[in-house]
Every structure is written in C-alpha cells, then in structure tokens.
Design an enzyme around this catalytic site. Structure first.
Site, short mmCIF file in Angstrom:
data_model
loop_
_atom_site.label_atom_id
_atom_site.label_comp_id
_atom_site.label_asym_id
_atom_site.label_seq_id
_atom_site.Cartn_x
_atom_site.Cartn_y
_atom_site.Cartn_z
N HIS A 154 -87.27 2.68 -70.51
CA HIS A 154 -86.98 1.39 -69.83
C HIS A 154 -87.58 0.21 -70.60
O HIS A 154 -87.67 0.26 -71.81
CB HIS A 154 -87.47 1.46 -68.37
CG HIS A 154 -87.01 2.71 -67.69
ND1 HIS A 154 -85.73 2.87 -67.21
CD2 HIS A 154 -87.64 3.90 -67.46
CE1 HIS A 154 -85.60 4.08 -66.70
NE2 HIS A 154 -86.74 4.73 -66.84
N GLU A 162 -92.72 1.85 -63.78
CA GLU A 162 -92.62 2.93 -64.77
C GLU A 162 -92.70 2.39 -66.20
O GLU A 162 -93.37 2.95 -67.05
CB GLU A 162 -91.30 3.69 -64.57
CG GLU A 162 -91.10 4.84 -65.55
CD GLU A 162 -89.73 5.49 -65.40
OE1 GLU A 162 -88.97 5.12 -64.47
OE2 GLU A 162 -89.42 6.39 -66.22
N HIS A 185 -91.18 9.11 -69.78
CA HIS A 185 -90.82 8.44 -68.53
C HIS A 185 -91.77 8.90 -67.43
O HIS A 185 -92.61 9.78 -67.64
CB HIS A 185 -89.39 8.83 -68.12
CG HIS A 185 -88.32 8.19 -68.94
ND1 HIS A 185 -87.42 7.28 -68.45
CD2 HIS A 185 -88.03 8.32 -70.26
CE1 HIS A 185 -86.60 6.88 -69.41
NE2 HIS A 185 -86.95 7.51 -70.53
N GLU A 241 -91.15 13.72 -68.34
CA GLU A 241 -91.39 13.01 -67.08
C GLU A 241 -92.85 13.26 -66.72
O GLU A 241 -93.23 14.31 -66.23
CB GLU A 241 -90.47 13.55 -65.97
CG GLU A 241 -88.99 13.32 -66.21
CD GLU A 241 -88.51 11.92 -65.80
OE1 GLU A 241 -89.37 11.05 -65.53
OE2 GLU A 241 -87.28 11.72 -65.75
ZN LIG Z 1 -87.35 6.67 -66.40
#
Ligand SMILES: [Zn+2]
Length: 259
Positions: free
Chosen positions: A11, A25, A78, A143
């Site tokens: 992002h 995030e 992420h 993640e």
């Molecule tokens: Zn993400």
C-alpha cells in the site's frame, strides 16, 4: 555472488491498506520493511525497495519496479484484517504456487514468526495476486499478523525487532547471506564455515548439495585440492557457525542468529 532482494511495503499514500483504531497497515509495513532491509544488508544481502516513503503505486507498478530492479527475490510485507475485529489472528505467507524456493522461504519465515509468538496460518496459494503473478522472480507476500487483532498488534509492537529479525533470517536461511564473498573491504578476517561433506566425485557433492538445499540450508560447494567440499554458511562469528551446525544435526528447526 550476493543476492538482491527487493522489499515491498504494501500500500502507501492514499491507499492506507487495512486500518484499525487509527492504525494504518501502510505505516506498520513501511517501518517493518526498512528494519528488515537493514538486517539483510548487515548480512551482505543487497536490498532494493519499491518505496521508502509514504507514496502510492499500483500493484502493477510495484511488480514492474521489482522486474526493473533486476532483483533475485521479491518480498512484499502486509498486515492482515478480517471482517470482525479480534476474531482472527496469526501470520501467513502468500505465494503464486506452493513450489520451489519461494515456498521454502515462505515456510522458513512463517516458522520463525511463530517462534516470536504468532499463530502460524501457513503458506497460502494466491495465483491471481498481481505482485505474485506479474513479478518475474520468486515472490512472496508476508501477512505479518492481523492489524485488527489487539493480540497481534501487541506482539507486533513489543517484539518488533524480533519480527524483523525473523523475516530477515528466514530469507537468509533460504538464499544464504553474501558475507562469505570476501567483500569486507579487503579485510581478510577469518570466516567459520560449516562443512557437511567432502568428496572426490563431483556427483556425490552435488547430491548432498541438493538434499541440503531441499531442506532449506544455504549450502554451496567449493573445490579445494581436488576435493569437492559441501558447506553450509560462512560466518565471521564462531558462535553462529556452531549454531548452524546444531541446526544441521537436528535437521534444522532452531534459530541461529539473535540480536
Ligand atoms: Zn495489505
């Protein structure tokens, strides 16, 4: 030759990623990516970044940046989120398919993050994710816990250094560090190497090499005086070599570098 890893903080800019109680995030992952990069560089792995500031690129652009960088591996970081906060937690690593060195890297990182305290949700196939599909090199997407889990956030904040180290060491464990290449400014300091076998026949050395790599060890062969020597790791610090040896003896599930 040292490998190059391009690190992608997910992002950025107008794309906050997942949010929870004001936490974004895009900020968590940028901070983590920078620390992982520092640790990799300390271990002589070359590092590139898709972003080092709060800017937006599309996933296609991120994949393109990776391809243009000429890096050997693409590692995107992420944080996860679920529909209902505080119902799901843990780490998982996404891959295009569960094959080859990227799958080994994903497992090595997950295992080390589980050692830090996260639930290990495993390796997940995501063939349609742009940064995994459009990158030419082996690519993974980590993640690093759920941003909408108070428990995972506490782990993230209290063990930040351990988490960065787990990811960096999971990468190094898979591809090997570059510090065995006599690139320490002409300083010929002694390196401790862990030898696993020595053969007159190249084929025997190759067989052992393949076995070690399949199990995730950063193994390589050197030829000295007509003998093919199979080694795993070259370390400036003896203690680190001792630990690698322990891992080899135990078929490999202990950490070997701590900060
Ligand atoms: Zn993400």
């Amino acid at each position: 030759m040292a490998y190059t890893v391009i690190l992608d903080a997910g992002h950025g800019g107008e794309d906050f990623g997942a949010t929870y109680n004001g936490r974004k995030e895009k900020d968590d992952v940028l901070r983590l990516v920078k620390r992982v990069g520092e640790i990799l560089e300390e271990n002589c792995v070359n590092v590139e970044y898709t972003r080092t500031t709060d800017i937006y690129n599309t996933p296609f652009e991120k994949a393109q940046i990776g391809n243009n960088s000429g890096a050997d591996f693409f590692v995107s970081i992420h944080r996860n989120a679920y529909f209902t906060p505080n119902t799901t937690k843990g780490v998982e690593t996404l891959v295009f398919n569960d094959e080859g060195i990227k799958a080994r890297m994903a497992r090595n990182i997950n295992r080390r993050l589980a050692d830090v305290g996260f639930v290990n949700r495993g390796v997940v196939n995501r063939p349609n994710l742009v940064v995994l599909k459009r990158t030419k090199m082996p690519a993974i997407l980590i993640e690093a816990g759920f941003i909408d889990s108070d428990e995972d956030n506490a782990l993230f904040d209290e063990n930040f250094e351990e988490i960065a180290n787990a990811i960096a060491q999971g990468i190094i464990e898979t591809i090997g560090g570059g510090c065995n290449n006599n690139n320490n400014n002409g300083n010929t300091s002694k390196l401790y190497r862990v030898q696993v076998g020595a053969f007159r026949e190249r084929k025997n050395a190759d067989d052992l090499l393949m076995d070690l790599r399949r199990e995730g060890f950063p193994a390589f062969i050197i030829l000295e005086n007509g003998i093919y020597k199979v080694q795993a790791g070259a370390f400036a610090v003896l203690d680190n070599a001792v630990k690698m040896e322990e891992r080899l003896r135990n078929t490999g599930y202990d950490t070997f570098i701590t900060t």
